[in-house]
Every structure is written in C-alpha cells, then in structure tokens.
Design a protein around this motif. Structure first.
Motif, PDB file in Angstrom:
ATOM      1  N   GLN A  60       0.680  -0.985  -0.250  1.00 55.68           N
ATOM      2  CA  GLN A  60      -0.003   0.221  -0.228  1.00 55.68           C
ATOM      3  C   GLN A  60       0.687   1.392   0.394  1.00 55.68           C
ATOM      4  O   GLN A  60       0.654   2.179  -0.714  1.00 55.68           O
ATOM      5  N   SER A  61       1.638   1.111   1.013  1.00 54.93           N
ATOM      6  CA  SER A  61       2.636   2.519   0.954  1.00 54.93           C
ATOM      7  C   SER A  61       4.000   2.375   0.977  1.00 54.93           C
ATOM      8  O   SER A  61       3.908   1.046   2.277  1.00 54.93           O
ATOM      9  N   LYS A  67      12.523   0.815   6.618  1.00 57.69           N
ATOM     10  CA  LYS A  67      11.871   1.247   5.254  1.00 57.69           C
ATOM     11  C   LYS A  67      10.617   0.731   6.185  1.00 57.69           C
ATOM     12  O   LYS A  67      10.527  -0.529   6.613  1.00 57.69           O
ATOM     13  N   ILE A  68       9.266   1.031   6.361  1.00 57.95           N
ATOM     14  CA  ILE A  68       7.856   0.964   6.626  1.00 57.95           C
ATOM     15  C   ILE A  68       7.610   0.454   5.399  1.00 57.95           C
ATOM     16  O   ILE A  68       6.831   1.423   5.198  1.00 57.95           O
ATOM     17  N   VAL A  69       7.118  -0.628   5.470  1.00 55.81           N
ATOM     18  CA  VAL A  69       6.158  -1.590   4.103  1.00 55.81           C
ATOM     19  C   VAL A  69       5.046  -1.360   5.049  1.00 55.81           C
ATOM     20  O   VAL A  69       4.479  -2.940   5.454  1.00 55.81           O
ATOM     21  N   LEU A  70       3.156  -0.843   4.414  1.00 57.90           N
ATOM     22  CA  LEU A  70       2.528  -1.050   5.161  1.00 57.90           C
ATOM     23  C   LEU A  70       1.968  -1.944   3.683  1.00 57.90           C
ATOM     24  O   LEU A  70       1.672  -1.529   2.287  1.00 57.90           O
ATOM     25  N   VAL A  71       1.107  -3.263   4.531  1.00 58.59           N
ATOM     26  CA  VAL A  71       1.105  -4.023   3.291  1.00 58.59           C
ATOM     27  C   VAL A  71      -0.586  -4.929   3.277  1.00 58.59           C
ATOM     28  O   VAL A  71      -1.443  -4.860   4.510  1.00 58.59           O
ATOM     29  N   SER A  72      -1.140  -3.779   2.084  1.00 59.07           N
ATOM     30  CA  SER A  72      -2.624  -4.596   2.303  1.00 59.07           C
ATOM     31  C   SER A  72      -2.826  -5.992   1.768  1.00 59.07           C
ATOM     32  O   SER A  72      -2.337  -6.412   1.121  1.00 59.07           O
ATOM     33  N   THR A  73      -3.366  -6.671   3.889  1.00 56.71           N
ATOM     34  CA  THR A  73      -3.692  -8.523   3.010  1.00 56.71           C
ATOM     35  C   THR A  73      -5.310  -9.002   3.447  1.00 56.71           C
ATOM     36  O   THR A  73      -5.471  -8.087   3.683  1.00 56.71           O
ATOM     37  N   ILE A  97     -11.529 -14.334   5.295  1.00 55.74           N
ATOM     38  CA  ILE A  97     -11.134 -14.410   7.140  1.00 55.74           C
ATOM     39  C   ILE A  97     -11.196 -13.582   7.381  1.00 55.74           C
ATOM     40  O   ILE A  97     -11.051 -12.628   8.546  1.00 55.74           O
ATOM     41  N   TYR A  98      -9.959 -12.290   6.781  1.00 52.85           N
ATOM     42  CA  TYR A  98      -9.136 -10.876   7.172  1.00 52.85           C
ATOM     43  C   TYR A  98      -9.113 -10.313   5.610  1.00 52.85           C
ATOM     44  O   TYR A  98      -9.048 -10.545   5.122  1.00 52.85           O
ATOM     45  N   THR A  99      -9.506  -9.154   6.380  1.00 57.38           N
ATOM     46  CA  THR A  99      -8.992  -7.260   5.819  1.00 57.38           C
ATOM     47  C   THR A  99      -8.644  -6.746   6.126  1.00 57.38           C
ATOM     48  O   THR A  99      -8.513  -6.191   7.251  1.00 57.38           O
ATOM     49  N   GLY A 100      -7.070  -6.277   6.016  1.00 54.47           N
ATOM     50  CA  GLY A 100      -6.499  -4.730   6.871  1.00 54.47           C
ATOM     51  C   GLY A 100      -4.969  -4.939   7.065  1.00 54.47           C
ATOM     52  O   GLY A 100      -4.246  -4.845   5.463  1.00 54.47           O
ATOM     53  N   VAL A 101      -4.128  -3.892   6.749  1.00 59.43           N
ATOM     54  CA  VAL A 101      -3.174  -3.773   6.631  1.00 59.43           C
ATOM     55  C   VAL A 101      -2.445  -4.024   7.820  1.00 59.43           C
ATOM     56  O   VAL A 101      -2.885  -3.970   8.854  1.00 59.43           O
ATOM     57  N   ILE A 102      -1.180  -4.252   6.828  1.00 53.03           N
ATOM     58  CA  ILE A 102       0.181  -5.325   8.767  1.00 53.03           C
ATOM     59  C   ILE A 102       1.168  -4.235   8.080  1.00 53.03           C
ATOM     60  O   ILE A 102       1.512  -4.521   6.985  1.00 53.03           O
ATOM     61  N   PRO A 103       1.707  -4.024   9.096  1.00 52.28           N
ATOM     62  CA  PRO A 103       2.868  -3.156   8.537  1.00 52.28           C
ATOM     63  C   PRO A 103       4.432  -4.274   8.746  1.00 52.28           C
ATOM     64  O   PRO A 103       4.360  -5.005   9.768  1.00 52.28           O
ATOM     65  N   VAL A 104       5.645  -3.542   7.772  1.00 56.19           N
ATOM     66  CA  VAL A 104       6.726  -4.657   7.598  1.00 56.19           C
ATOM     67  C   VAL A 104       7.782  -4.302   7.819  1.00 56.19           C
ATOM     68  O   VAL A 104       7.950  -2.948   7.057  1.00 56.19           O
ATOM     69  N   ARG A 105       9.011  -3.909   8.526  1.00 52.78           N
ATOM     70  CA  ARG A 105       9.812  -3.006   8.983  1.00 52.78           C
ATOM     71  C   ARG A 105      10.824  -3.211   8.308  1.00 52.78           C
ATOM     72  O   ARG A 105      11.012  -5.552   8.314  1.00 52.78           O
ATOM     73  N   VAL A 106      11.581  -3.393   7.045  1.00 53.51           N
ATOM     74  CA  VAL A 106      13.084  -4.268   6.345  1.00 53.51           C
ATOM     75  C   VAL A 106      13.940  -2.996   6.514  1.00 53.51           C
ATOM     76  O   VAL A 106      14.110  -1.453   6.403  1.00 53.51           O
ATOM     77  N   THR A 107      14.973  -4.184   7.033  1.00 50.73           N
ATOM     78  CA  THR A 107      15.834  -3.079   7.247  1.00 50.73           C
ATOM     79  C   THR A 107      17.487  -4.144   6.313  1.00 50.73           C
ATOM     80  O   THR A 107      17.179  -4.930   5.587  1.00 50.73           O
ATOM     81  N   GLY A 144      17.290  -7.709   7.653  1.00 49.35           N
ATOM     82  CA  GLY A 144      16.186  -8.705   7.042  1.00 49.35           C
ATOM     83  C   GLY A 144      14.969  -7.905   7.109  1.00 49.35           C
ATOM     84  O   GLY A 144      15.219  -6.588   7.046  1.00 49.35           O
ATOM     85  N   VAL A 145      13.767  -8.567   6.562  1.00 43.94           N
ATOM     86  CA  VAL A 145      12.173  -8.285   7.166  1.00 43.94           C
ATOM     87  C   VAL A 145      11.435  -8.668   8.236  1.00 43.94           C
ATOM     88  O   VAL A 145      11.671  -9.777   8.275  1.00 43.94           O
ATOM     89  N   PHE A 146      11.120  -8.275   8.510  1.00 42.76           N
ATOM     90  CA  PHE A 146      10.583  -7.868   9.605  1.00 42.76           C
ATOM     91  C   PHE A 146       9.712  -7.854   9.984  1.00 42.76           C
ATOM     92  O   PHE A 146       8.652  -6.278  10.189  1.00 42.76           O
ATOM     93  N   VAL A 147       8.242  -8.444  10.243  1.00 41.60           N
ATOM     94  CA  VAL A 147       6.441  -8.560   9.999  1.00 41.60           C
ATOM     95  C   VAL A 147       5.888  -8.483  11.577  1.00 41.60           C
ATOM     96  O   VAL A 147       6.514  -8.948  12.594  1.00 41.60           O
ATOM     97  N   SER A 148       5.252  -7.101  11.536  1.00 36.73           N
ATOM     98  CA  SER A 148       5.024  -6.916  12.579  1.00 36.73           C
ATOM     99  C   SER A 148       3.844  -8.164  13.512  1.00 36.73           C
ATOM    100  O   SER A 148       2.573  -8.241  13.221  1.00 36.73           O
ATOM    101  N   VAL A 149       4.314  -9.227  14.832  1.00 37.91           N
ATOM    102  CA  VAL A 149       4.225 -10.029  15.077  1.00 37.91           C
ATOM    103  C   VAL A 149       3.372  -9.687  16.101  1.00 37.91           C
ATOM    104  O   VAL A 149       1.959  -9.890  15.773  1.00 37.91           O
ATOM    105  N   PRO A 150       3.273  -8.275  16.963  1.00 38.69           N
ATOM    106  CA  PRO A 150       1.869  -8.147  17.331  1.00 38.69           C
ATOM    107  C   PRO A 150      -0.012  -7.268  16.365  1.00 38.69           C
ATOM    108  O   PRO A 150      -1.006  -7.951  17.028  1.00 38.69           O
ATOM    109  N   ALA A 151       0.911  -6.929  16.012  1.00 37.75           N
ATOM    110  CA  ALA A 151      -0.399  -7.009  14.293  1.00 37.75           C
ATOM    111  C   ALA A 151      -0.956  -7.891  13.997  1.00 37.75           C
ATOM    112  O   ALA A 151      -2.090  -8.017  13.943  1.00 37.75           O
TER     113      ALA A 151
END
Length: 93
Positions: free
Chosen positions: A10-11, A21-27, A38-48, A51-58
């Motif tokens: 998404q952005s 970078k913080i990548v907002l992914v429409s899921t 089942i689910y529709t939403g946006v999950i943030p992912v941090r890219v350094t 590595g790539v780190f998906v927001s576990v709390p989200a």
C-alpha cells in the motif's frame, strides 16, 4: 484448511533508522473453497539491511488461529523479501 493469501504493498515510509523502511501491506485472506473472507486489513512490515520483520503484534491481534498467524508471518515475509529491491519511498506531493 485451504486459505488463499493476497498481499499488495500500500505504501512505503521511512523508518526510525536511516536505512529502514516501513512497508504497509494490504492483506486479505480467503477460504479457497467458498471464497469467504477471513481477514482484510493492513499489516506493517519493517525492512532493514539485516532482514524483513513482520509486525508480530499486528498479526497476533488479527488472528486467533495459530496456523493463520504462523502462515501469515511466513508468507508475508517471503512476499516482501522478493520485493525488497523494488521498494521505493512514497513520493510527497
């Protein structure tokens, strides 16, 4: 459980660090057989650079099922890893 995972970037925003970078992914998750959502939403992912780190709390807040949590984390990380070289910051207008 047969589930289809649909992801779309998404952005892309700058992170707290200079090389982050913080990548907002429409899921969207659907049952393959019925097409029911089942689910529709946006999950943030941090890219350094490390590595790539998906927001576990989200992801934890989105799903009760351990299978869906684990599978979403795995597939989302793999999706962003493949796109890593093509992620540019959003242009400010």
């Amino acid at each position: 459980m047969s589930v289809q995972f649909l992801f779309e970037v998404q952005s892309v925003l700058p992170g707290e660090e200079s090389n982050e970078k913080i990548v907002l992914v429409s899921t969207e998750l659907l049952y393959k057989t019925s097409g029911e959502t089942i689910y529709t939403g946006v999950i943030p992912v941090r890219v350094t650079e490390h590595g790539v780190f998906v927001s576990v709390p989200a992801v934890t807040a989105a799903f009760n099922s351990k299978y869906l949590r684990t599978e979403t984390l795995f597939r989302l990380k793999r999706y962003i890893k493949r796109m890593r070289d093509y992620l540019d910051f959003d242009k400010k207008e």
